[in-house]
Design a protein around this motif. Structure first.
Motif, mmCIF file in Angstrom:
data_model
loop_
_atom_site.group_PDB
_atom_site.id
_atom_site.type_symbol
_atom_site.label_atom_id
_atom_site.label_comp_id
_atom_site.label_asym_id
_atom_site.label_seq_id
_atom_site.Cartn_x
_atom_site.Cartn_y
_atom_site.Cartn_z
ATOM 1 N N GLU A 7 0.840 -1.193 0.000
ATOM 2 C CA GLU A 7 0.000 0.000 0.000
ATOM 3 C C GLU A 7 0.883 1.254 0.000
ATOM 4 O O GLU A 7 1.832 1.364 0.780
ATOM 5 N N PRO A 8 0.606 2.226 -0.882
ATOM 6 C CA PRO A 8 1.372 3.475 -0.849
ATOM 7 C C PRO A 8 1.215 4.175 0.502
ATOM 8 O O PRO A 8 0.195 4.045 1.172
ATOM 9 N N LEU A 46 -4.695 3.400 -9.105
ATOM 10 C CA LEU A 46 -3.882 2.196 -9.263
ATOM 11 C C LEU A 46 -4.698 0.997 -9.714
ATOM 12 O O LEU A 46 -4.138 0.045 -10.258
ATOM 13 N N GLN A 47 -6.004 1.007 -9.511
ATOM 14 C CA GLN A 47 -6.842 -0.093 -9.975
ATOM 15 C C GLN A 47 -7.492 0.193 -11.319
ATOM 16 O O GLN A 47 -7.854 -0.728 -12.045
ATOM 17 N N ASP A 48 -7.649 1.455 -11.660
ATOM 18 C CA ASP A 48 -8.307 1.825 -12.912
ATOM 19 C C ASP A 48 -7.508 2.931 -13.602
ATOM 20 O O ASP A 48 -7.806 4.114 -13.447
ATOM 21 N N PRO A 49 -6.490 2.557 -14.388
ATOM 22 C CA PRO A 49 -5.664 3.565 -15.057
ATOM 23 C C PRO A 49 -6.401 4.340 -16.137
ATOM 24 O O PRO A 49 -5.868 5.327 -16.653
ATOM 25 N N THR A 50 -7.615 3.935 -16.479
ATOM 26 C CA THR A 50 -8.397 4.698 -17.459
ATOM 27 C C THR A 50 -9.169 5.844 -16.802
ATOM 28 O O THR A 50 -9.765 6.659 -17.508
ATOM 29 N N PHE A 51 -9.169 5.895 -15.464
ATOM 30 C CA PHE A 51 -9.804 7.018 -14.777
ATOM 31 C C PHE A 51 -8.840 8.191 -14.778
ATOM 32 O O PHE A 51 -7.729 8.102 -14.228
ATOM 33 N N LEU A 52 -9.245 9.295 -15.386
ATOM 34 C CA LEU A 52 -8.387 10.467 -15.530
ATOM 35 C C LEU A 52 -9.040 11.638 -14.792
ATOM 36 O O LEU A 52 -10.060 12.156 -15.221
ATOM 37 N N GLU A 53 -8.439 12.043 -13.710
ATOM 38 C CA GLU A 53 -9.034 13.060 -12.837
ATOM 39 C C GLU A 53 -8.961 14.459 -13.440
ATOM 40 O O GLU A 53 -9.906 15.238 -13.342
ATOM 41 N N GLU A 112 8.276 2.511 -6.396
ATOM 42 C CA GLU A 112 8.068 1.849 -5.108
ATOM 43 C C GLU A 112 6.679 2.090 -4.533
ATOM 44 O O GLU A 112 6.072 1.184 -3.958
ATOM 45 N N GLN A 113 6.174 3.322 -4.688
ATOM 46 C CA GLN A 113 4.914 3.672 -4.037
ATOM 47 C C GLN A 113 3.702 3.535 -4.954
ATOM 48 O O GLN A 113 2.598 3.273 -4.475
ATOM 49 N N LEU A 114 3.882 3.737 -6.248
ATOM 50 C CA LEU A 114 2.741 3.773 -7.173
ATOM 51 C C LEU A 114 2.832 2.698 -8.249
ATOM 52 O O LEU A 114 2.272 2.848 -9.339
ATOM 53 N N ASP A 115 3.539 1.620 -7.944
ATOM 54 C CA ASP A 115 3.477 0.391 -8.748
ATOM 55 C C ASP A 115 3.803 0.616 -10.222
ATOM 56 O O ASP A 115 3.145 0.071 -11.109
ATOM 57 N N LEU A 116 4.830 1.409 -10.505
ATOM 58 C CA LEU A 116 5.203 1.656 -11.900
ATOM 59 C C LEU A 116 5.625 0.376 -12.608
ATOM 60 O O LEU A 116 5.463 0.249 -13.818
#
Length: 281
Positions: A7-8, A46-53, A112-116
């Motif tokens: 978890e970040p 992190l679960q939905d990379p198609t969500f663009l804020e 490390e924090q955002l699962d690149l």
């Protein structure tokens, strides 16, 4: 979260060029914001990379969605949390990414924090935009995304005719350039950057929210450019159909918008616009 990804942890993190704050989105369980000096730099889910804020990122995605179907070979100048590479990896499996980012500690933080590491076929070049672009092969990219900022300011050395020529070198003949820039009252910088881009690429379109397009308030503007036709009719409809009902300016209207502004060349005394304090306050 991906298997094995911890978890970040929200908080302040030292990076090569200052300090980054990692903030959780209280409205979305897996939404995270990277912020620097109070300026939001990137948002990822992190679960939905198609969500663009951010709406300007959505406009960039509109352009990408209208490119020819299939995987893309992409170069991203400016990394942040790699929102657009994540989006393309999700919507166009098999795409390849080169990310050029000068802040090596920021790259490590995002890994490390955002699962690149979950983004397939992604390579990072830790270098400045011009240095990193010079390392990319000729005619190897379908898409170049120029989204590089120091705080809220675009580095002027990435807005010059000389650099646009190097981007043209790495793009394939039908490739597309996407630029995220920011400007405010009068849009003087935007007009000069557009004059620079139109000197290199025959087909150019500008997308932004109406208030920003008119120079009434500071904000982001998106430039799409190519040596071949852009899908301007579909872009116009998509932009107008979004939450902010953005405008798409091209052709004669874009020529009138630029209104005699001069291209930016290396060595020109040009100041990139700085947002008023109230923008992020």
């Amino acid at each position: 979260m991906a298997r094995g990804q911890r978890e970040p942890m929200p908080g302040q993190y030292p990076v090569t060029f200052g300090e980054i704050e990692l903030l959780r989105d209280l409205d979305r369980q897996d939404g995270w914001v990277l912020s620097k000096d109070g300026v939001p730099q990137s948002y990822v889910d992190l679960q939905d990379p198609t969500f663009l804020e951010f709406e300007y990122v959505r406009l960039m995605a509109d352009v990408i969605d209208l490119l020819e179907d299939g995987p893309l070979s992409c170069v991203h100048v400016g990394g942040g949390a790699c929102t657009i590479p994540r989006y393309i990896a999700a919507t166009r499996p098999g795409s390849r990414h080169i990310v050029i980012e000068p802040d090596g500690l920021l790259v490590n933080l995002v890994r490390e924090q955002l699962d690149l590491r979950s983004v397939p076929r992604l390579k990072v070049i830790v270098a400045g935009g011009r240095e990193g672009t010079a390392k990319v092969w000729d005619a190897s990219a379908d898409l170049v995304v120029l989204d590089a900022f120091t705080g809220a300011t675009m580095p002027v050395e990435l807005a010059t005719a000389e650099y646009m020529g190097d981007i043209a070198r790495i793009l394939r003949p039908g490739g597309t350039l996407l630029i995220n820039m920011a400007d405010g009252k009068g849009l003087a910088f935007a007009k000069r950057l557009l004059a620079t881009v139109t000197d290199t690429f025959r087909h150019v379109a500008l997308l932004a929210e109406p208030g920003i397009m008119r120079g009434r308030r500071f904000g982001n503007l998106i430039v799409a450019a190519s040596r071949t036709d852009l899908p301007v009719d579909m872009l116009t409809r998509r932009a107008a159909g979004g939450l902010t009902q953005a405008r798409c300016v091209h052709g004669e209207a874009l020529t009138n918008f630029i209104a005699g502004a001069h291209p930016i060349k290396d060595g020109d005394a040009v100041l990139a616009p700085v947002p008023p304090p109230a923008v992020f306050g």
